[in-house]
Scaffold this motif. Structure first.
Motif, PDB file in Angstrom:
ATOM      1  N   PHE A 614       0.840  -1.197   0.000  1.00  0.00           N
ATOM      2  CA  PHE A 614       0.000   0.000   0.000  1.00  0.00           C
ATOM      3  C   PHE A 614       0.877   1.250   0.000  1.00  0.00           C
ATOM      4  N   ASN A 652      -3.350   3.709  -9.101  1.00  0.00           N
ATOM      5  CA  ASN A 652      -4.505   2.806  -9.102  1.00  0.00           C
ATOM      6  C   ASN A 652      -5.414   2.834 -10.319  1.00  0.00           C
ATOM      7  N   LEU A 669     -16.202   2.748  -8.194  1.00  0.00           N
ATOM      8  CA  LEU A 669     -15.803   1.822  -7.133  1.00  0.00           C
ATOM      9  C   LEU A 669     -14.505   1.099  -7.507  1.00  0.00           C
ATOM     10  N   ARG A 672     -10.300   3.466  -9.677  1.00  0.00           N
ATOM     11  CA  ARG A 672     -10.007   4.190  -8.443  1.00  0.00           C
ATOM     12  C   ARG A 672      -9.288   5.503  -8.651  1.00  0.00           C
ATOM     13  N   VAL A 675      -9.313   9.575  -3.595  1.00  0.00           N
ATOM     14  CA  VAL A 675     -10.281  10.350  -2.818  1.00  0.00           C
ATOM     15  C   VAL A 675      -9.490  11.305  -1.935  1.00  0.00           C
ATOM     16  N   SER A 677      -9.068  11.744   1.153  1.00  0.00           N
ATOM     17  CA  SER A 677      -8.275  11.209   2.276  1.00  0.00           C
ATOM     18  C   SER A 677      -7.036  10.447   1.804  1.00  0.00           C
ATOM     19  N   ASP A 678      -6.935  10.178   0.496  1.00  0.00           N
ATOM     20  CA  ASP A 678      -5.733   9.509  -0.029  1.00  0.00           C
ATOM     21  C   ASP A 678      -4.562  10.474  -0.194  1.00  0.00           C
TER      22      ASP A 678
END
Lengths: 743, 287
Positions: A614, A652, A669, A672, A675, A677-678
């Protein structure tokens, strides 16, 4: 040009005129227009990647109560231009469905639910054909060819039929350059197709009258272009089709063509009623244009001191189901950042069974620059050199003969690199599992055709009409330039986007051209108005017009010899205009062609979880030469937005196709985009090296910012994870596979 | 499609029993409405149960929490007692969707959607939660673990409906935790997930454990071998290694657009170890 010119309005940050309406929900976007008696339309789409349409039986759908029109390709006529014909056949399949999601029929009915029910009653008999969605597979001799005999003359004879365009840029002798290098690295890269990801789906309302005249409201980056295409498809005179651009919820290049407008017009003509057509998100992904995917070979030679001896790029782009020419932009951009003696960039445009590509912010450049910058970063590391120093050593400067031909005028790449190197971000310590990446980027920018009309009102205010949809705050920047030129406050000016019947032709809002080109037209329109106001003042004073001059928003006598008159302000001249010759206006039509190129440098820190792959983006700073930032907030917004779209591309975002050639992730969905918060706050540093081709020094700034992030994030992830990756997106499974392979 | 609002579960059962076509239940609607809009489902009867008395309530007795079927994620998160006792379950529920979705989405909806990747389910399974079901023959209770039998399929009969979630009171020296992997930070669906519920003995070692995995098999797994790996340990490296191996061994995931078999298998083990550490600390253990 006066570089040191002091501006009163430019560089300030006033509130955008469209802001309140947008944040309070009053602004009208594509789907917000309604008409009396309006029908709702739906499009039936192919479930196959490639299939011959044997027959379409619409009788049951037509018989359903509430259905007012059903159309297929049979409802469209012939068009002369090959380009428009392809666009029309992309809007409605002509005998062959070329990709999953390709439109095959459409219905207009009294409600959405009746339209949906009618779609199910249309019987389409398909004969499936072999398909290909991968660029390298599509270039094989045995690959199914989408359209026979559509290769451009640039394509070498004998090349497999899906290759529709070839280009070759550069100078010098790359083989000699590689022979002279201390080290040569050659790598193959792949990048996925990404979508522009605008939040507002395509939407329009078409109303064709019984007299054949028509109105069309739509969400577009260029309503004159919509008119041009739709008038040709509908067999109408352009004057009889009035197109109004709605507010636009993002475009990023994806709204520079038409996907649904001709369908809505054809349905409206057949039904004799207004027809509204709105794409679902699923349709946006399956049937509007993503950008190209790419497969690329990059070879670069470098000496131990960091000097690049030669570079050679081979770019293979996949652009979907119709012929296109976009790899050229990648081939021209690939090495534009560097002053090279030996350089070559070749490109191949290839058709596949995917939706027809359309521009996406700096179309063609991000992937090519990703591949080139990644190899330069690897070479710098090989010689243990600072990656910014290597780039400064090789950077394009004023006077550099670019890799694609022209010689650069004043540019700000070195200034951007030096600002990045001196920035606290570059020397900040990194934590465990963190890495830092840097990359340059480039975009050409564009001028194009433009029209502006300006009326000076009797109360001293100004109305300005221009023809380019406002995507990034251009109403504000255009008003600011008018205010600066006229010497009146920003608040006195109202800029509107006229429909195609209200102001002259304007090219599409693309190529980062609006602040540059509409700006020049605005300045010239203001100059015309000022010249008229000088005449009126001279007339009022009874002196010769040569004896007056415009200073700071007012007309003055040129000196004592001209006479002793107190200056007349714009407002005073305007108030008296009815008695001095009638209304005062200015207009300008032109095609300015001195859009300055723009360079940027991005710095990014990432952290990679070594157990899951990640990636967290920890810190990000954008440095970009924008010439002159008219409204710095909107310039910063462009820099941030480009960086974020590039981060998504790097980490992504991807079009995922199954063996069956169908798109597997037609929604937000599983497609990607980042968003909020990323992301960390994207910091920005504006560099201003004025463009000599614009009175205020403006360069386009909207596109360059999406070019550097792919390689910058790539380098940061590789450094953080201790692996090398050659494929985007760097999704967690790919990063983990690379980490595991290294163990 | 017929839409009916009911005032009692008995009415819902009657309606479903007499409907010849497909029935769906509308509580939060965060799955059902999306599926309807996308055309993935076409029910003949849609029953709104939000007006049934008590469905928005959380009650607590000496033995269990009883959570109404229309209690939203946001409401669950505002129940201080539940959050203190079962933080893993509450956090799992709160991971679903956006802030707006949290105002609507429900535990039972997440369960009945029957996705192997449902966030709330592994945490409920590791907590040994049960659901209360009403049917034409009366009430029955089954383990949450036994509700989903395949992706998109539950064990409920056509005329049965879940009326509440029953959660045992958490014991002393116990703690639970849930973690999922998604490629971004929110607004996504688990690629792999793990829930761990631990009870510690007097000496601080694990007395009993329940380990549950999501998105790595057709239904949520309860992995006994993983629990065994932890019992008796204080989560030393060897125990965690065994936990990870047991979890990965239990996985039988698919390759799809969200992740590969290898990635899911490995990540499930990693998440189980991380969740175990959190649960252990919540239970009062020190690492």
């Amino acid at each position: 040009m006066n570089v040191k010119r002091k501006f009163k309005v430019l560089g300030t940050r006033p509130v955008r005129p469209d802001g309140v309406e947008k944040v309070t929900g009053k602004a009208l976007f594509g789907a917000d227009t309604y008409a009396t008696g309006m029908l709702h339309a739906r499009i039936l789409r192919s479930p196959h990647a490639h299939a011959r349409i044997v027959s379409i039986d619409t009788s049951a759908a037509e018989a359903l109560a509430g259905v007012k029109a059903v159309i297929t390709s049979a409802d469209f006529g012939e068009v002369d231009s090959e380009m428009t014909r392809d666009t029309m056949h992309n809007c409605m399949a002509n005998g062959v469905a070329l990709y999953d999601g390709h439109a095959v029929a459409a219905v207009a009915a009294i409600s959405k639910s009746v339209a949906a029910a009618a779609l199910k009653l249309i019987k389409v008999e398909y004969e499936t054909l072999p398909h290909v969605t991968d660029v390298d597979a599509a270039m094989q001799p045995d690959a199914p060819v989408l359209h026979a005999n559509r290769q451009h003359r640039s394509v070498v004879a004998g090349t497999p039929g899906n290759v529709v365009y070839y280009c070759d840029f550069g100078h010098g002798d790359v083989d000699a350059g590689f022979a002279a290098a201390d080290k040569v690295i050659e790598r193959t890269f792949k990048t996925a197709a990404t979508h522009q990801g605008y939040i507002e789906p395509h939407a329009c309302l078409a109303n064709v009258g019984s007299d054949g005249k028509a109105d069309l409201w739509c969400s577009t980056q260029g309503h004159y272009n919509v008119r041009l295409i739709c008038a040709e498809i509908m067999g109408m005179d352009e004057s009889q089709l009035r197109v109004t651009a709605s507010e636009i919820g993002g475009g990023f290049g994806g709204k520079t063509t038409v996907f649904i407008e001709p369908v809505a017009l054809a349905l409206s003509r057949k039904a004799g009623k207004p027809v509204k057509l709105v794409m679902s998100r699923d349709e946006v992904f399956r049937a509007s244009g993503p950008t190209m995917s790419a497969s690329m070979d990059i070879k670069i030679g470098m000496n131990a001191d960091g000097k690049i001896t030669a570079g050679h790029a081979k770019l293979r782009y996949q652009g979907g189901a119709f012929p296109y020419q976009m790899v050229m932009m990648g081939a021209m951009s690939a090495f534009a950042t560097y002053d090279l003696e030996h350089v070559r960039a070749e490109g191949w445009d290839v058709m596949t069974n995917r939706p027809k590509m359309i521009s996406y912010r700096a179309p063609g450049a991000p992937m090519a620059v990703y591949a080139v910058e990644s190899v330069i970063g690897e070479l710098a590391a090989e010689f243990d050199l600072d990656p910014i120093d290597v780039r400064i050593l090789n950077a394009s400067r004023e006077g550099t003969k670019s890799s694609y031909g022209p010689t650069f005028k004043a540019i700000g790449l070195v200034e951007s690199l030096e600002a990045a190197k001196a920035h606290p971000h570059y020397s900040a310590p990194l934590g465990a599992n963190q890495g830092r990446g840097v990359s340059c980027g480039f975009w050409f920018n564009f001028g194009g055709q433009v029209s502006v009309s300006m009326a000076i009102n009797a109360d001293g205010t100004v109305n300005l009409i221009e023809g380019n949809p406002d995507i990034g705050g251009s109403r504000a920047s255009i008003s600011m330039m008018a205010a600066e030129e006229l010497g009146i406050p920003y608040e006195k000016i109202k800029t509107i986007i006229g429909d195609t019947a209200s102001v002259g032709f304007s090219d599409v809002t693309d190529g980062s051209r609006v602040t540059f080109a509409v700006g020049i037209a605005t300045i010239n329109a203001a100059k015309a108005a000022k010249a008229e106001m000088c005449k009126r003042a001279a007339k009022t004073w009874g002196i010769d017009v040569d004896a007056v001059e415009w200073i700071d928003g007012a007309v003055h006598p040129t000196g004592h010899n001209a006479g002793e008159f107190p200056p007349l302000s714009l407002a005073e001249i305007a108030a008296n205009s009815g008695r001095t010759g009638g209304p005062i206006a200015g207009h300008h039509e032109g095609a300015p062609d001195k859009a300055g190129v723009s360079f940027g440098v991005h710095l990014v820190d990432t952290e990679v979880d070594p157990e899951t792959g990640f990636t967290t983006v920890k810190r990000y700073t954008v440095f970009q030469d924008v010439g002159k930032a008219i409204h710095p907030s909107y310039v910063e917004g462009q820099m941030q937005g480009g960086a974020v779209q590039g981060i998504g591309w790097a980490l992504n975002e991807e079009y995922i196709y199954g063996e069956d050639g169908r798109l597997q992730n037609a929604g937000f969905l599983d497609y990607r985009i980042p968003v909020a918060s990323d992301l960390p706050m994207i910091d920005t540093v504006i560099i201003e090296v004025p463009n000599p081709g614009h009175p205020f020094g403006v360069r386009g700034c909207g596109e360059t910012a999406i070019v550097p992030p792919l390689a910058a994030v790539g380098a940061a992830v590789c450094a953080a994870a201790g692996v090398r990756l050659f494929e985007l997106p760097m999704s967690p499974p790919k990063i983990m596979a690379a980490i595991d392979a290294k163990k | 499609m017929r839409y009916v609002g009911v005032n009692s579960f008995a009415d819902a059962v009657d309606l479903m029993g007499s409907e010849q076509g497909k029935c769906m239940i509308l509580a939060g609607g965060t799955d059902v409405l999306v599926q309807l809009k996308l055309g993935l489902v076409e029910p003949d009867l849609l029953i709104n149960i939000k007006a049934i008395p008590g469905v928005k309530e959380i009650s607590v007795s000496s033995t269990e929490y009883r959570i109404g079927v229309a209690v939203s994620g946001a409401e669950l998160g505002e129940d201080a007692g539940l959050k203190a006792e079962w933080p893993g379950i509450v956090e799992a529920m709160e991971l679903i969707g956006s802030t707006q979705v949290q105002g609507r989405a429900t535990l039972v909806g997440n369960l009945c959607n029957a996705s192997p990747a449902a966030d709330a389910v592994p945490a409920l399974v590791s907590a040994a939660a049960r659901v209360e079901i009403l049917g034409p023959l009366g009430r029955r209770k089954i383990n949450v673990k036994d509700v989903t039998i395949a992706p998109g399929k539950t064990s409920l009969a056509k005329d049965e409906i879940i009326t509440a979630v029953c959660l045992p009171r958490q014991q002393k020296n116990s703690g639970d935790a849930y973690l999922r992997f998604i490629p971004r930070t929110e607004m996504d669906i688990a690629v792999a997930s793990a829930a761990v519920n631990l009870i510690l003995a007097q000496d601080g070692s694990v007395q009993s454990a329940r380990v549950s995995l999501g998105a790595v098999a057709p239904t949520v797994l309860l992995v006994d071998d993983a629990a065994k790996a932890l019992v008796g340990s204080k989560l030393d490296d060897a125990a965690l290694e065994q936990l990870s191996m047991a979890c990965s061994a239990a996985c039988s995931p698919i390759d799809d657009r969200r992740g590969t078999i290898d990635f899911r298998t490995k990540t499930a083990g990693v998440l189980a170890c991380r969740a175990a550490k959190i649960a252990f600390q919540r239970a009062g253990g020190s690492l």
